[in-house]
Write a protein that holds these residues in place. Structure first.
Motif, PDB file in Angstrom:
ATOM      1  N   CYS A 153       0.849  -1.194   0.000  1.00  0.00           N
ATOM      2  CA  CYS A 153       0.000   0.000   0.000  1.00  0.00           C
ATOM      3  C   CYS A 153       0.883   1.243   0.000  1.00  0.00           C
ATOM      4  O   CYS A 153       1.775   1.375   0.845  1.00  0.00           O
ATOM      5  CB  CYS A 153      -0.914   0.014   1.216  1.00  0.00           C
ATOM      6  SG  CYS A 153      -2.226  -1.231   1.166  1.00  0.00           S
ATOM      7  N   SER A 154       0.626   2.148  -0.929  1.00  0.00           N
ATOM      8  CA  SER A 154       1.366   3.401  -1.020  1.00  0.00           C
ATOM      9  C   SER A 154       0.437   4.542  -0.654  1.00  0.00           C
ATOM     10  O   SER A 154      -0.544   4.812  -1.351  1.00  0.00           O
ATOM     11  CB  SER A 154       1.912   3.598  -2.438  1.00  0.00           C
ATOM     12  OG  SER A 154       2.589   4.829  -2.542  1.00  0.00           O
ATOM     13  N   GLY A 155       0.735   5.207   0.470  1.00  0.00           N
ATOM     14  CA  GLY A 155      -0.092   6.312   0.933  1.00  0.00           C
ATOM     15  C   GLY A 155      -0.601   6.071   2.337  1.00  0.00           C
ATOM     16  O   GLY A 155      -0.956   4.943   2.694  1.00  0.00           O
ATOM     17  N   GLY A 213       3.847  -4.507   2.703  1.00  0.00           N
ATOM     18  CA  GLY A 213       4.684  -3.317   2.809  1.00  0.00           C
ATOM     19  C   GLY A 213       3.868  -2.037   2.760  1.00  0.00           C
ATOM     20  O   GLY A 213       2.784  -1.997   2.172  1.00  0.00           O
ATOM     21  N   VAL A 214       4.402  -0.987   3.387  1.00  0.00           N
ATOM     22  CA  VAL A 214       3.790   0.341   3.409  1.00  0.00           C
ATOM     23  C   VAL A 214       4.777   1.345   2.843  1.00  0.00           C
ATOM     24  O   VAL A 214       5.952   1.361   3.244  1.00  0.00           O
ATOM     25  CB  VAL A 214       3.417   0.778   4.840  1.00  0.00           C
ATOM     26  CG1 VAL A 214       2.759   2.154   4.815  1.00  0.00           C
ATOM     27  CG2 VAL A 214       2.532  -0.237   5.517  1.00  0.00           C
ATOM     28  N   ASN A 215       4.282   2.185   1.941  1.00  0.00           N
ATOM     29  CA  ASN A 215       5.116   3.244   1.370  1.00  0.00           C
ATOM     30  C   ASN A 215       4.508   4.605   1.663  1.00  0.00           C
ATOM     31  O   ASN A 215       3.305   4.799   1.572  1.00  0.00           O
ATOM     32  CB  ASN A 215       5.244   3.060  -0.148  1.00  0.00           C
ATOM     33  CG  ASN A 215       5.802   4.296  -0.840  1.00  0.00           C
ATOM     34  OD1 ASN A 215       5.095   4.962  -1.588  1.00  0.00           O
ATOM     35  ND2 ASN A 215       7.054   4.613  -0.588  1.00  0.00           N
ATOM     36  N   ASN A 216       5.378   5.532   2.055  1.00  0.00           N
ATOM     37  CA  ASN A 216       5.013   6.938   2.151  1.00  0.00           C
ATOM     38  C   ASN A 216       6.291   7.740   2.011  1.00  0.00           C
ATOM     39  O   ASN A 216       7.353   7.299   2.441  1.00  0.00           O
ATOM     40  CB  ASN A 216       4.324   7.246   3.488  1.00  0.00           C
ATOM     41  CG  ASN A 216       3.788   8.669   3.542  1.00  0.00           C
ATOM     42  OD1 ASN A 216       4.489   9.604   3.908  1.00  0.00           O
ATOM     43  ND2 ASN A 216       2.538   8.842   3.154  1.00  0.00           N
ATOM     44  N   ASP A 259       6.983  -4.570   6.563  1.00  0.00           N
ATOM     45  CA  ASP A 259       8.022  -3.785   5.898  1.00  0.00           C
ATOM     46  C   ASP A 259       7.468  -2.413   5.529  1.00  0.00           C
ATOM     47  O   ASP A 259       6.263  -2.243   5.334  1.00  0.00           O
ATOM     48  CB  ASP A 259       8.501  -4.516   4.642  1.00  0.00           C
ATOM     49  CG  ASP A 259       9.901  -4.089   4.206  1.00  0.00           C
ATOM     50  OD1 ASP A 259      10.448  -3.122   4.790  1.00  0.00           O
ATOM     51  OD2 ASP A 259      10.438  -4.702   3.267  1.00  0.00           O
ATOM     52  N   TYR A 260       8.354  -1.450   5.415  1.00  0.00           N
ATOM     53  CA  TYR A 260       7.954  -0.096   5.025  1.00  0.00           C
ATOM     54  C   TYR A 260       9.161   0.619   4.442  1.00  0.00           C
ATOM     55  O   TYR A 260      10.323   0.235   4.668  1.00  0.00           O
ATOM     56  CB  TYR A 260       7.407   0.684   6.224  1.00  0.00           C
ATOM     57  CG  TYR A 260       8.407   0.896   7.339  1.00  0.00           C
ATOM     58  CD1 TYR A 260       9.216   2.035   7.372  1.00  0.00           C
ATOM     59  CD2 TYR A 260       8.549  -0.049   8.348  1.00  0.00           C
ATOM     60  CE1 TYR A 260      10.142   2.231   8.385  1.00  0.00           C
ATOM     61  CE2 TYR A 260       9.470   0.133   9.362  1.00  0.00           C
ATOM     62  CZ  TYR A 260      10.263   1.276   9.382  1.00  0.00           C
ATOM     63  OH  TYR A 260      11.185   1.453  10.388  1.00  0.00           O
ATOM     64  N   ASP A 261       8.888   1.676   3.653  1.00  0.00           N
ATOM     65  CA  ASP A 261       9.975   2.449   3.057  1.00  0.00           C
ATOM     66  C   ASP A 261       9.405   3.742   2.506  1.00  0.00           C
ATOM     67  O   ASP A 261       8.224   3.792   2.142  1.00  0.00           O
ATOM     68  CB  ASP A 261      10.642   1.652   1.926  1.00  0.00           C
ATOM     69  CG  ASP A 261      12.092   2.061   1.696  1.00  0.00           C
ATOM     70  OD1 ASP A 261      12.348   3.281   1.597  1.00  0.00           O
ATOM     71  OD2 ASP A 261      12.964   1.175   1.629  1.00  0.00           O
ATOM     72  N   ASN A 262      10.220   4.778   2.424  1.00  0.00           N
ATOM     73  CA  ASN A 262       9.787   6.013   1.792  1.00  0.00           C
ATOM     74  C   ASN A 262      10.086   6.024   0.296  1.00  0.00           C
ATOM     75  O   ASN A 262       9.731   6.973  -0.398  1.00  0.00           O
ATOM     76  CB  ASN A 262      10.425   7.234   2.460  1.00  0.00           C
ATOM     77  CG  ASN A 262      11.936   7.225   2.350  1.00  0.00           C
ATOM     78  OD1 ASN A 262      12.545   6.173   2.173  1.00  0.00           O
ATOM     79  ND2 ASN A 262      12.543   8.394   2.452  1.00  0.00           N
ATOM     80  N   ASP A 263      10.717   4.968  -0.211  1.00  0.00           N
ATOM     81  CA  ASP A 263      11.032   4.828  -1.627  1.00  0.00           C
ATOM     82  C   ASP A 263      10.191   3.682  -2.191  1.00  0.00           C
ATOM     83  O   ASP A 263      10.408   2.522  -1.839  1.00  0.00           O
ATOM     84  CB  ASP A 263      12.519   4.556  -1.812  1.00  0.00           C
ATOM     85  CG  ASP A 263      12.928   4.550  -3.273  1.00  0.00           C
ATOM     86  OD1 ASP A 263      12.495   3.626  -3.987  1.00  0.00           O
ATOM     87  OD2 ASP A 263      13.680   5.441  -3.699  1.00  0.00           O
TER      88      ASP A 263
END
Length: 342
Positions: free
Chosen positions: A9-11, A33-36, A53-57
Motif C-alpha cells: 500500500c502506497s499512501g 509493505g507500506v510506502n510513504n 516492511d515499510y519504506d519512503n522509496d
C-alpha cells in the motif's frame, strides 16, 4: 489465480485507513509493505496495521517485497510516477481516484500498463456501495419498467466556512477543479453502472464557499442512449436528512413506467408501484460501518476475487477513461455554456 494475494500500500492519508483495514480483514490477502514519502509515517502505519516492511522509496520497497499488487492511495499528481515504477517491475496496480490529474495523464497511464502487460485498476468505490448494487438488481429485474427520469442530490454538508475539509482532507481546499473532479466523478461512474452510456450533457458549475479554489456546487443534466434523463444536483455546503450525511452523500430518485424508487440518507431503498400511494422498503443486507456502507471493503473484495477465483473485474483503467472524458465534457459545457454530445 493465487492462494494468497500480496499487496503493498502506497499512501497514509485520511482515506487510506479504509484500504488498510479492508485488506487486513480480507481472507486470502496480505499487506506486505507500506510506502510513504515520509518514512516515519510509513513506519507508523506499518506498526498500526501489523505490516512487516515499510519504506519512503516505492521502487525500493516493491523490489524488496515483490507483491502481486500495489494499491496506490495517494493524490492524483503522484499516480503517473507510481504506475511507471510498478510497470517497470511487472506489478499490477490499483489506483485511487481521481485517476491522475487529467485525461491525457490517465491515457498515458493506461498505455504504460498495456505496454508492460500489467493490470491497472481504478479504485472507484461508489458503484460498490451496497445500495447501488441493490438498485442495479432491482433495475435488472425490471421492477421500475422503462426508466425515464433520475435525480441525485449530493448533500454531504461538509463544505461550509474557512475550516471546510481541513480536518479530513485539507488538500480539497486547494484543488482548482473540485466538485466534479473529486466528487461528481463517482456519480458519473455510478450513473453509467446503473443506466448505460450518455448521449449528451449540459452543466452549470459554481463556487459557493469563497475559502476554496474550485467549484463546490453545480447542476449536470445527462441524456442517456436509452431515453433516460438524469440530473446530478450537487452542493457540498448543504446537508440532507440523515444520521450520517456522508453515508450516502445524498438522496436519489429513479422513476419508471412501472413505479418509482427512492434512496434515502439512511441507506433505505423504497419502492412505490405506479398508481399506488404506498412506499415499500426493499430489504437487503449491508454493513453500516467505515465509509459508504463499507464500500471500500466491497471494492477490494471484488478486486481480490479476480486474483483468487478468476472472477470478472470491473473498472480497469482503460474502461475508466470514459468517466474522465465525461468529466472533461462537464467542465467544457460549464465553461462554454453549450450542450456537449458524445
Amino acid at each position: 489465480m493465487s492462494d494468497n494475494l500480496t499487496v503493498v500500500c502506497s499512501g497514509t492519508g485520511y482515506f487510506s485507513q479504509f484500504h488498510y483495514e479492508a485488506w487486513n480483514r480480507l481472507p486470502g490477502a496480505t499487506i506486505v509493505g507500506v510506502n510513504n514519502r515520509n518514512r516515519d509515517k510509513a513506519m507508523e502505519f506499518a506498526q498500526r496495521f501489523n505490516i512487516g516492511d515499510y519504506d519512503n522509496d516505492l521502487q525500493r520497497l516493491l523490489e524488496r517485497c515483490k507483491p502481486d499488487l500495489v494499491d496506490v492511495i495517494t493524490p492524483p499528481e503522484t499516480h503517473l510516477q507510481a504506475v511507471k515504477i510498478a510497470a517497470g517491475l511487472g506489478i499490477d496496480v490499483i489506483c485511487q481516484k481521481p485517476f491522475g490529474e487529467n485525461l491525457e495523464q490517465a491515457q498515458e497511464m493506461t498505455r504504460i500498463a498495456a505496454d508492460a502487460g500489467i493490470k491497472l485498476i481504478v479504485h472507484e468505490n461508489f458503484r460498490f456501495m451496497p445500495w447501488y448494487r441493490k438498485i442495479k438488481q432491482l433495475l435488472d429485474e425490471n421492477r421500475l419498467g422503462e426508466v425515464l427520469n433520475v435525480e441525485f442530490k449530493l448533500r454531504p454538508g461538509d463544505g461550509q466556512g474557512p475550516e471546510a475539509y481541513l480536518a479530513r482532507q485539507p488538500y480539497f481546499q486547494q484543488m482548482p477543479k473540485f466538485l466534479v473532479h473529486e466528487t461528481a466523478i463517482h456519480l458519473v461512474d455510478t450513473f453509467r453502472f446503473l443506466f448505460g452510456e450518455p448521449n449528451n450533457l449540459f452543466a452549470k458549475l459554481r463556487r459557493c464557499n469563497p475559502h476554496i479554489k474550485g467549484e463546490d456546487a453545480g447542476l449536470i443534466l445527462f441524456e442517456f442512449q436509452n431515453r433516460i434523463q438524469a440530473v446530478f444536483d450537487g452542493n457540498r455546503l448543504l446537508d440532507h436528512c440523515a444520521t450520517n450525511t456522508r453515508r450516502t452523500m445524498g438522496e436519489m430518485e429513479i422513476a419508471g413506467t412501472h413505479g418509482e424508487l427512492r434512496l434515502n440518507g439512511e441507506g433505505g431503498i423504497l419502492l412505490r408501484e405506479f398508481g399506488r400511494q404506498q412506499w415499500v422498503e426493499q430489504p437487503y443486507e449491508w454493513r453500516d460501518q467505515h465509509f459508504g456502507g463499507d464500500c471500500v471493503f466491497n471494492t477490494i473484495e471484488h478486486i481480490a476475487a479476480h486474483y483468487l477465483t478468476g472472477a470478472a473485474l470491473e473498472n480497469q483503467g482503460f474502461e475508466y477513461l470514459k468517466n474522465i472524458e465525461i468529466e472533461q465534457a462537464i467542465y467544457h459545457s460549464a465553461h462554454s455554456g453549450n450542450l456537449i454530445a458524445f
